[in-house]
Motif scaffolding. Structure first.
Motif, PDB file in Angstrom:
ATOM      1  N   GLU A 103      53.507  35.165  27.721  1.00  0.00           N
ATOM      2  CA  GLU A 103      53.041  36.608  27.719  1.00  0.00           C
ATOM      3  C   GLU A 103      53.705  37.588  28.287  1.00  0.00           C
ATOM      4  OE1 GLU A 103      48.889  38.619  29.336  1.00  0.00           O
ATOM      5  OE2 GLU A 103      48.912  36.485  28.886  1.00  0.00           O
ATOM      6  N   LEU A 104      54.813  37.313  29.139  1.00  0.00           N
ATOM      7  CA  LEU A 104      55.504  37.905  29.723  1.00  0.00           C
ATOM      8  C   LEU A 104      56.889  38.348  28.961  1.00  0.00           C
ATOM      9  CD1 LEU A 104      54.729  36.953  33.447  1.00  0.00           C
ATOM     10  CD2 LEU A 104      54.027  39.132  32.261  1.00  0.00           C
ATOM     11  N   GLY A 105      56.915  37.595  27.881  1.00  0.00           N
ATOM     12  CA  GLY A 105      58.181  37.867  27.095  1.00  0.00           C
ATOM     13  C   GLY A 105      59.170  36.914  26.879  1.00  0.00           C
ATOM     14  N   VAL A 106      59.103  35.683  27.640  1.00  0.00           N
ATOM     15  CA  VAL A 106      60.140  34.671  27.568  1.00  0.00           C
ATOM     16  C   VAL A 106      60.045  33.965  26.212  1.00  0.00           C
ATOM     17  CG1 VAL A 106      60.875  32.630  28.555  1.00  0.00           C
ATOM     18  CG2 VAL A 106      59.785  34.314  29.980  1.00  0.00           C
ATOM     19  N   GLY A 107      61.107  33.912  25.376  1.00  0.00           N
ATOM     20  CA  GLY A 107      61.261  33.371  24.185  1.00  0.00           C
ATOM     21  C   GLY A 107      61.009  31.943  24.120  1.00  0.00           C
ATOM     22  N   GLU A 108      60.395  31.533  23.101  1.00  0.00           N
ATOM     23  CA  GLU A 108      59.834  29.896  23.174  1.00  0.00           C
ATOM     24  C   GLU A 108      61.171  28.909  23.300  1.00  0.00           C
ATOM     25  OE1 GLU A 108      56.778  27.465  22.611  1.00  0.00           O
ATOM     26  OE2 GLU A 108      56.634  29.495  22.583  1.00  0.00           O
ATOM     27  N   SER A 109      62.627  29.298  22.923  1.00  0.00           N
ATOM     28  CA  SER A 109      63.551  28.308  23.088  1.00  0.00           C
ATOM     29  C   SER A 109      63.776  28.271  24.622  1.00  0.00           C
ATOM     30  CB  SER A 109      64.634  28.910  22.232  1.00  0.00           C
ATOM     31  OG  SER A 109      65.252  30.247  22.654  1.00  0.00           O
ATOM     32  N   ASN A 110      63.599  29.324  25.444  1.00  0.00           N
ATOM     33  CA  ASN A 110      63.936  29.392  26.784  1.00  0.00           C
ATOM     34  C   ASN A 110      62.849  28.773  27.623  1.00  0.00           C
ATOM     35  OD1 ASN A 110      65.730  30.990  26.340  1.00  0.00           O
ATOM     36  ND2 ASN A 110      64.965  32.823  26.509  1.00  0.00           N
ATOM     37  N   LEU A 111      61.834  28.098  27.229  1.00  0.00           N
ATOM     38  CA  LEU A 111      60.672  27.575  28.085  1.00  0.00           C
ATOM     39  C   LEU A 111      61.085  26.180  28.382  1.00  0.00           C
ATOM     40  CD1 LEU A 111      57.435  29.324  26.311  1.00  0.00           C
ATOM     41  CD2 LEU A 111      58.723  29.861  28.610  1.00  0.00           C
ATOM     42  N   PHE A 112      60.317  25.577  29.470  1.00  0.00           N
ATOM     43  CA  PHE A 112      60.563  24.322  29.718  1.00  0.00           C
ATOM     44  C   PHE A 112      58.985  23.729  29.633  1.00  0.00           C
ATOM     45  CE2 PHE A 112      59.059  26.603  33.512  1.00  0.00           C
ATOM     46  CZ  PHE A 112      58.228  25.708  34.004  1.00  0.00           C
ATOM     47  N   SER A 113      59.125  22.231  29.441  1.00  0.00           N
ATOM     48  CA  SER A 113      57.883  21.636  29.175  1.00  0.00           C
ATOM     49  C   SER A 113      57.337  21.161  30.371  1.00  0.00           C
ATOM     50  CB  SER A 113      58.085  20.231  28.115  1.00  0.00           C
ATOM     51  OG  SER A 113      58.479  19.328  29.029  1.00  0.00           O
ATOM     52  N   THR A 114      55.925  20.721  30.296  1.00  0.00           N
ATOM     53  CA  THR A 114      55.168  20.617  31.737  1.00  0.00           C
ATOM     54  C   THR A 114      55.884  19.291  32.395  1.00  0.00           C
ATOM     55  OG1 THR A 114      53.127  21.217  30.935  1.00  0.00           O
ATOM     56  CG2 THR A 114      53.032  19.799  32.750  1.00  0.00           C
ATOM     57  N   VAL A 115      56.373  18.299  31.822  1.00  0.00           N
ATOM     58  CA  VAL A 115      57.139  17.250  32.181  1.00  0.00           C
ATOM     59  C   VAL A 115      58.517  17.502  32.558  1.00  0.00           C
ATOM     60  CG1 VAL A 115      55.569  15.513  31.115  1.00  0.00           C
ATOM     61  CG2 VAL A 115      57.603  16.158  29.949  1.00  0.00           C
ATOM     62  N   ASP A 116      59.034  18.300  32.002  1.00  0.00           N
ATOM     63  CA  ASP A 116      60.308  18.663  32.452  1.00  0.00           C
ATOM     64  C   ASP A 116      60.361  19.251  34.155  1.00  0.00           C
ATOM     65  OD1 ASP A 116      61.702  18.468  30.149  1.00  0.00           O
ATOM     66  OD2 ASP A 116      61.615  20.602  29.539  1.00  0.00           O
ATOM     67  N   LEU A 117      59.241  19.930  34.682  1.00  0.00           N
ATOM     68  CA  LEU A 117      58.975  19.971  36.001  1.00  0.00           C
ATOM     69  C   LEU A 117      58.447  19.054  36.800  1.00  0.00           C
ATOM     70  CD1 LEU A 117      59.217  21.748  38.555  1.00  0.00           C
ATOM     71  CD2 LEU A 117      57.186  23.104  37.398  1.00  0.00           C
ATOM     72  N   TYR A 118      57.240  18.566  36.147  1.00  0.00           N
ATOM     73  CA  TYR A 118      56.411  17.741  36.981  1.00  0.00           C
ATOM     74  C   TYR A 118      56.954  16.539  37.020  1.00  0.00           C
ATOM     75  CZ  TYR A 118      52.164  15.649  38.742  1.00  0.00           C
ATOM     76  OH  TYR A 118      51.259  15.211  39.760  1.00  0.00           O
ATOM     77  N   GLU A 119      57.658  15.895  36.321  1.00  0.00           N
ATOM     78  CA  GLU A 119      58.571  14.653  36.233  1.00  0.00           C
ATOM     79  C   GLU A 119      60.195  14.660  36.539  1.00  0.00           C
ATOM     80  OE1 GLU A 119      57.657  12.100  32.957  1.00  0.00           O
ATOM     81  OE2 GLU A 119      55.444  12.442  33.126  1.00  0.00           O
TER      82      GLU A 119
END
Length: 213
Positions: A103-119
Motif C-alpha cells: 500500500e505504501l508503494g513498494v513493488g512486488e519484486s522488492n517484497l519478502f515473504s513471511t518465512v524470509d523473516l520469521y524463519e
C-alpha cells in the motif's frame, strides 16, 4: 514404509546440500553496513530500540516493531497488531506489514515473504525491502517528515494511479519500469474493403426497359 517416504529419505542429503549452498549465497550478499543503517532507521521511526546482542531477525520476527514502523509512516495502515507469542499470531503481524508495504508503494519484486523473516530464510531480501520502503514513502507519504532512508522513485503516482514498480538492489540501486503507452497517432492511409472472394465488387449490369405501347 511407503515409496514416497523412502524417496523423501533418499533426497534428504540433496536438500541439505542445497540449503547449505543457499545459506552460503545469502551470506555472500549480506551487507552489514546496510543492515545496521536500516535497523537504526527502524528504531528511530518506530520508537523501539534494538536490544543489545539481539539480531535483526530476532528483533523483527514477531512483526510488532514492523507494524509500529508502518503506522508511524502512515497512521492506521496496519489495523491490528497482535502482541501474542504464538507463531501464527506473529506471522500474521509480518503478513500485515508486507501488505502495508504494498500500500505504501513498494513493488512486488522488492517484497519478502513471511518465512524470509520469521524463519530467517532470506534476511538479505528483508533488508532490501525495508530499504526500498524507506525510498517509496518519500513519494507516497509526503506528510511523513523523516528521518528518511533509501532512494525515492523518480516519478510520483499521478491522480491516484498505480505507481510504476521499482526494483531495488542490495546496494540501493533502483530501476523504474515504465508503463507501455498505446500509440495515439492515426494511420495516414485507408484500407478499402473488398468482398470475401478477393475481387473488387462488380456493379450489376443495368437492364434496358422497353416502354409499353
Amino acid at each position: 514404509r511407503s515409496g514416497l517416504a523412502h524417496a523423501a529419505d533418499l533426497s534428504h542429503p540433496q536438500r541439505a546440500l542445497r540449503d547449505r549452498e543457499i545459506a552460503a549465497a545469502m551470506a555472500a550478499k549480506h551487507d552489514p553496513k546496510l543492515e545496521a543503517e536500516v535497523c537504526k532507521w527502524i528504531a528511530t521511526v518506530s520508537g523501539t530500540p534494538q536490544p543489545d546482542g539481539v539480531t535483526m531477525q530476532e528483533w523483527l520476527k514477531s512483526g510488532v516493531v514492523l507494524c509500529q514502523l508502518a503506522n508511524k509512516l502512515k497512521p492506521g495502515v496496519v489495523k491490528k497488531v497482535n502482541t501474542g507469542k504464538l507463531a501464527f499470531v506473529q506471522m500474521e503481524n509480518v503478513s500485515s506489514f508486507i501488505a502495508a508495504c504494498r500500500e505504501l508503494g513498494v513493488g512486488e519484486s522488492n517484497l519478502f515473504s513471511t518465512v524470509d523473516l520469521y524463519e530467517g530464510k532470506n534476511m538479505v531480501q528483508v533488508v532490501s525491502a525495508l530499504y526500498a520502503l524507506g525510498g517509496a514513502v518519500q513519494v507516497t507519504c509526503p506528510e511523513f517528515k523523516g528521518p528518511h532512508i533509501g532512494i525515492p522513485p523518480k516519478e510520483a503516482p499521478q491522480g491516484g494511479g498505480k505507481r510504476p514498480s521499482v526494483m531495488a538492489t542490495q546496494m540501493g540501486g533502483y530501476a523504474g519500469v515504465m508503463e507501455r503507452q498505446k500509440p495515439t497517432e492515426r494511420a495516414d492511409y485507408v484500407v478499402k474493403p473488398i468482398d470475401r472472394s478477393g475481387y473488387a465488387p462488380r456493379t450489376p449490369p443495368q437492364q434496358s426497359v422497353t416502354p409499353s405501347s
